[in-house]
Design an enzyme around this catalytic site. Structure first.
Site, short mmCIF file in Angstrom:
data_model
loop_
_atom_site.label_atom_id
_atom_site.label_comp_id
_atom_site.label_asym_id
_atom_site.label_seq_id
_atom_site.Cartn_x
_atom_site.Cartn_y
_atom_site.Cartn_z
CG HIS A 33 -2.20 -0.09 1.37
ND1 HIS A 33 -2.51 1.54 0.03
CD2 HIS A 33 -3.39 0.24 0.90
CE1 HIS A 33 -3.96 1.71 -0.32
NE2 HIS A 33 -4.81 1.34 0.17
CG ASP B 45 -3.04 4.39 -3.46
OD1 ASP B 45 -2.93 4.07 -2.16
OD2 ASP B 45 -2.33 5.71 -3.92
#
Length: 437
Positions: free
Chosen positions: A407, A411
């Site tokens: 992450h 995204d």
């Protein structure tokens, strides 16, 4: 006769050192050029060091468990022929030394070089194995005399200390280390002290399995990935009924013509590589203060053996046909199972595709192959009732694609679009619009 040197090779990108896991030869053994001399473990791979010469093993300079920098001498080989390169470069100096030695006292001429001194608190380099053992047993490494090259502390040194029971530990009342030394320690070891080893009681019939070098390397890389990369997870289901029918219609003729099976996995890798070209952010890596978007699409594939997991790489997968990808998958898997996979065949991967469906899995959460940004798990194809357009119910071949992502780099938007594109490609793989050649 000539004495030749075998040096620690560089076994991968950014690899600066390796640990001699096991010697496969002993002094006096006859070896041929390219014969394996030793098993070497790095933080990336376990590989065998080949001989560069034909001859007889003269001396094993490095010991098992010792970590050496790339280019360091690990052993010497006596070969037939003229003087070795090291002998030639010192021949003139040797003749001069003989004259000088004749005039010197015998004791002085035999004086050994002064031992290498290592000051406490100096920036000594320790292998991951040495650091781990020291931390688990509260050993002060500055109080340990190493038996390795240039005084390096080896795993065997620490195991011998632990067995003796005379463990050198830092005194509680000693003053705190200087800030600069703390910084060195933090850069070379985990910030927090590891927990003490778990004392697992052994019962009758229990089996102790030694941890191999490759298993240690796998553990270190997986631990690093979980600690450094914030994992997120998403899944999409795909109707691959058309693909199943297409593959079943050509598999027998393909096997007869090409000599190997065309597997579903080759189609999945092709679809992923095509989608990566359209969504290049998925083909990226975290690099601290920047993100590196890789130009080449090199697909890592996971291949398991009974005691290890290897990740060979299909390079430029987007430029290969389904047949070419299938052949490479078959060849790489065969090399892994035969123990013939080379270290450079596991380097340079930019995205990993794991065929977990081969075990019957229908849902899984993969650990990212660090430093890549994502790994896609291809699950088992299962026939299920599906509600079609118009409310009709039909038996369809369905598969789950499970994506683990870093992450820091990726995204939900880009990952969702990427998976949707992979789904679209797979659902439209038919005999009419897809060629394996």
């Amino acid at each position: 006769m000539a004495i030749e040197q075998i040096k620690m090779p560089q076994l991968g990108e950014s690899v600066t050192e390796g640990t001699i896991e096991k010697w496969l030869v002993q002094p006096g053994d006859k070896v041929n050029k390219y014969d394996s001399l030793a098993e070497v473990t790095t933080d990336k791979v376990t590989a065998e060091v080949p001989s560069s010469f034909t001859g007889v093993i003269k001396e094993l300079i490095a010991t098992e468990g010792e970590t050496l920098e790339v280019g360091a001498i690990v052993c010497t080989i006596e070969t037939e022929g003229g003087a070795s390169s090291s002998e030639e470069t010192t021949s003139n100096a040797a003749s001069t030394d003989k004259k000088v030695a004749a005039e010197m006292p015998a004791a002085a001429s035999k004086k050994a070089p002064a031992p290498v001194e290592r000051e406490k608190g100096s920036k000594a380099r320790y292998s991951p194995a040495v650091l781990k053992i020291a931390q688990e047993n509260d050993i002060d490494l500055t109080l340990v005399d190493g038996s390795g090259n240039e005084g390096r502390i080896t795993r065997k040194d620490l195991l011998a200390i632990i067995e003796s029971g005379n463990i050198p530990t830092a005194k509680a009342e000693q003053s705190a280390p200087k800030a600069e030394n703390v910084a060195v320690a933090q850069s070379s070891a985990p910030a927090a002290k590891t927990a003490a080893p778990v004392n697992v009681p052994l019962a009758v019939g229990d089996i102790e399995i030694p941890v191999t070098g490759i298993r240690k390397a796998i553990a270190a890389n997986m631990l690093r990935s979980k600690h450094e990369a914030p994992h997120a997870w998403t899944m999409i289901e795909v109707d691959v009924t058309n693909l199943v029918q297409y593959r079943n219609s050509i598999k027998n003729e393909f096997k007869k013509k090409e000599g190997f099976n065309v597997t579903y996995f080759a189609f999945f890798v092709k679809a992923v590589s095509q989608a990566l070209k359209e969504y290049p952010m998925m083909n990226s890596m975290w690099a601290g203060d920047k993100i590196i978007q890789k130009k080449d699409i090199n697909i890592s594939i996971a291949v398991a053996t009974p005691d290890a997991l290897y990740v060979p790489v299909i390079r430029s997968a987007d430029e290969k046909t389904i047949k070419g990808i299938g052949r490479e998958i078959n060849e790489l898997a065969s090399k892994v199972r035969a123990g013939k996979l080379k270290s450079d065949e596991m380097q340079g991967g930019t995205f990993t595709v794991n065929n977990t469906g081969s075990f019957g899995s229908i849902q899984s959460m993969g650990i990212i192959n660090y430093p890549q940004a994502a790994i896609l798990q291809v699950e088992s194809i299962v026939k299920r009732p599906v509600i079609m357009d118009g409310g009709m119910i039909a038996a369809r071949d369905m598969v789950n694609l499970c994506l683990s992502l870093d992450h820091r780099v990726l995204d939900g938007l880009v990952c969702g679009n990427f998976l949707a594109r992979v789904k679209e490609i797979l659902e439209n793989m038919t005999k009419e619009n897809t060629s394996v050649y």
